[in-house]
Motif scaffolding. Structure first.
Motif, PDB file in Angstrom:
ATOM      1  N   GLN A   1       0.833  -1.207   0.000  1.00  0.00           N
ATOM      2  CA  GLN A   1       0.000   0.000   0.000  1.00  0.00           C
ATOM      3  C   GLN A   1       0.871   1.261   0.000  1.00  0.00           C
ATOM      4  OE1 GLN A   1      -1.022  -2.654   2.442  1.00  0.00           O
ATOM      5  NE2 GLN A   1      -1.862  -3.321   0.489  1.00  0.00           N
ATOM      6  N   ASP A   2       2.004   1.168  -0.682  1.00  0.00           N
ATOM      7  CA  ASP A   2       2.928   2.304  -0.811  1.00  0.00           C
ATOM      8  C   ASP A   2       2.787   2.862  -2.223  1.00  0.00           C
ATOM      9  OD1 ASP A   2       4.979   4.112  -0.970  1.00  0.00           O
ATOM     10  OD2 ASP A   2       6.516   2.780  -0.168  1.00  0.00           O
ATOM     11  N   TYR A   3       2.323   4.098  -2.329  1.00  0.00           N
ATOM     12  CA  TYR A   3       2.026   4.701  -3.639  1.00  0.00           C
ATOM     13  C   TYR A   3       3.084   5.725  -4.063  1.00  0.00           C
ATOM     14  CZ  TYR A   3      -2.414   2.813  -2.008  1.00  0.00           C
ATOM     15  OH  TYR A   3      -3.387   1.996  -1.502  1.00  0.00           O
ATOM     16  N   THR A   4       4.213   5.759  -3.345  1.00  0.00           N
ATOM     17  CA  THR A   4       5.226   6.779  -3.628  1.00  0.00           C
ATOM     18  C   THR A   4       5.711   6.718  -5.070  1.00  0.00           C
ATOM     19  OG1 THR A   4       5.972   6.624  -1.330  1.00  0.00           O
ATOM     20  CG2 THR A   4       7.433   7.735  -2.881  1.00  0.00           C
ATOM     21  N   PHE A   5       6.034   5.506  -5.546  1.00  0.00           N
ATOM     22  CA  PHE A   5       6.560   5.365  -6.904  1.00  0.00           C
ATOM     23  C   PHE A   5       5.531   5.800  -7.940  1.00  0.00           C
ATOM     24  CE2 PHE A   5       9.647   1.707  -5.645  1.00  0.00           C
ATOM     25  CZ  PHE A   5      10.439   2.633  -4.993  1.00  0.00           C
TER      26      PHE A   5
END
Length: 231
Positions: free
Chosen positions: A124-128
């Protein structure tokens, strides 16, 4: 899919804004924007790799992955094939066809566009994806100002591409361990850093030839699993 939807939205917005610039975006503005994005991408890549390295149980795996990956990529001439594909698109078909083909390739074939959906599905990491969306915003503005509003058609293609990667990663979530994701993230961080170097024009790194490096950690962990099973 929040990150992917953001990415798609940025292409739509960028295309809409680019359509207003009939004579094109000034070179000075484009250069300034790409310089800022290059610095941001480099720092993102460094941060990703450095954060994950202390968690790695195989500290030299990313080095082996890069070495084997570039040998595979160079052997397959991924960068050369990509450039020849772009060249054929630019010399055949309509003006829109040229721009749309270029846009689809640029938006879909890249480390951020491949690793991003995986990070979103598994952590649930949307940084990229947020970073990739910002880059695509600028790219779509430039392409649309040159080729027209039809560049916006690349948005649904990107949705299918990143959505497919996201769903596959989600379905395989149980088979992807945190250790494997750590190794993939380290390699991905190095590739993202290389993309930033290219954006800044500091060197010409054939990042497409490095993409197979992302496949080495899964193969390594697969071999380990088989060895444990039969030993």
């Amino acid at each position: 899919m929040i990150g992917t939807l953001f990415n798609v939205t940025m292409i739509i917005i960028g295309s809409s804004v680019g359509a207003l610039f009939k004579r094109g975006i000034p070179d000075s503005a484009h250069h300034a924007l790409m310089t800022a994005m290059g610095l941001a991408v480099m720092m993102l890549g460094i941060n990703t790799s450095i954060q994950k390295m202390p968690q790695s149980h195989y500290p030299v795996l990313f080095i082996a992955s890069m070495a084997l990956g570039v040998l595979i990529g160079s052997g397959l001439d991924l960068d050369g094939r990509f450039n020849r594909l772009l060249s054929r698109a630019s010399t055949s078909g309509s003006n829109l066809g040229e721009g749309l083909s270029t846009a689809i390739l640029l938006f879909c074939i890249g480390t951020l566009s491949i690793v991003g959906p995986m990070e979103a599905a598994l952590k649930q990491d949307y940084t990229f994806l947020f970073t990739n969306g910002t880059l695509d915003l600028i790219t779509s503005m430039v392409l649309t100002s040159t080729f027209g509003i039809g560049i916006m058609l690349a948005a649904p293609v990107l949705l299918c591409w990143q959505g497919g990667i996201y769903l596959i990663a989600l379905l395989l979530r149980g088979a992807i361990s945190s250790a494997l994701l750590t190794e993939i993230s380290i390699v991905g961080g190095v590739l993202i850093f290389a993309s930033g170097v290219n954006l800044l024009g500091l060197a010409k790194i054939k990042t497409l030839n490095l993409l197979p490096a992302l496949a080495i950690p899964p193969l390594f962990f697969g071999v380990l699993a088989l060895w444990s099973h039969f030993s």
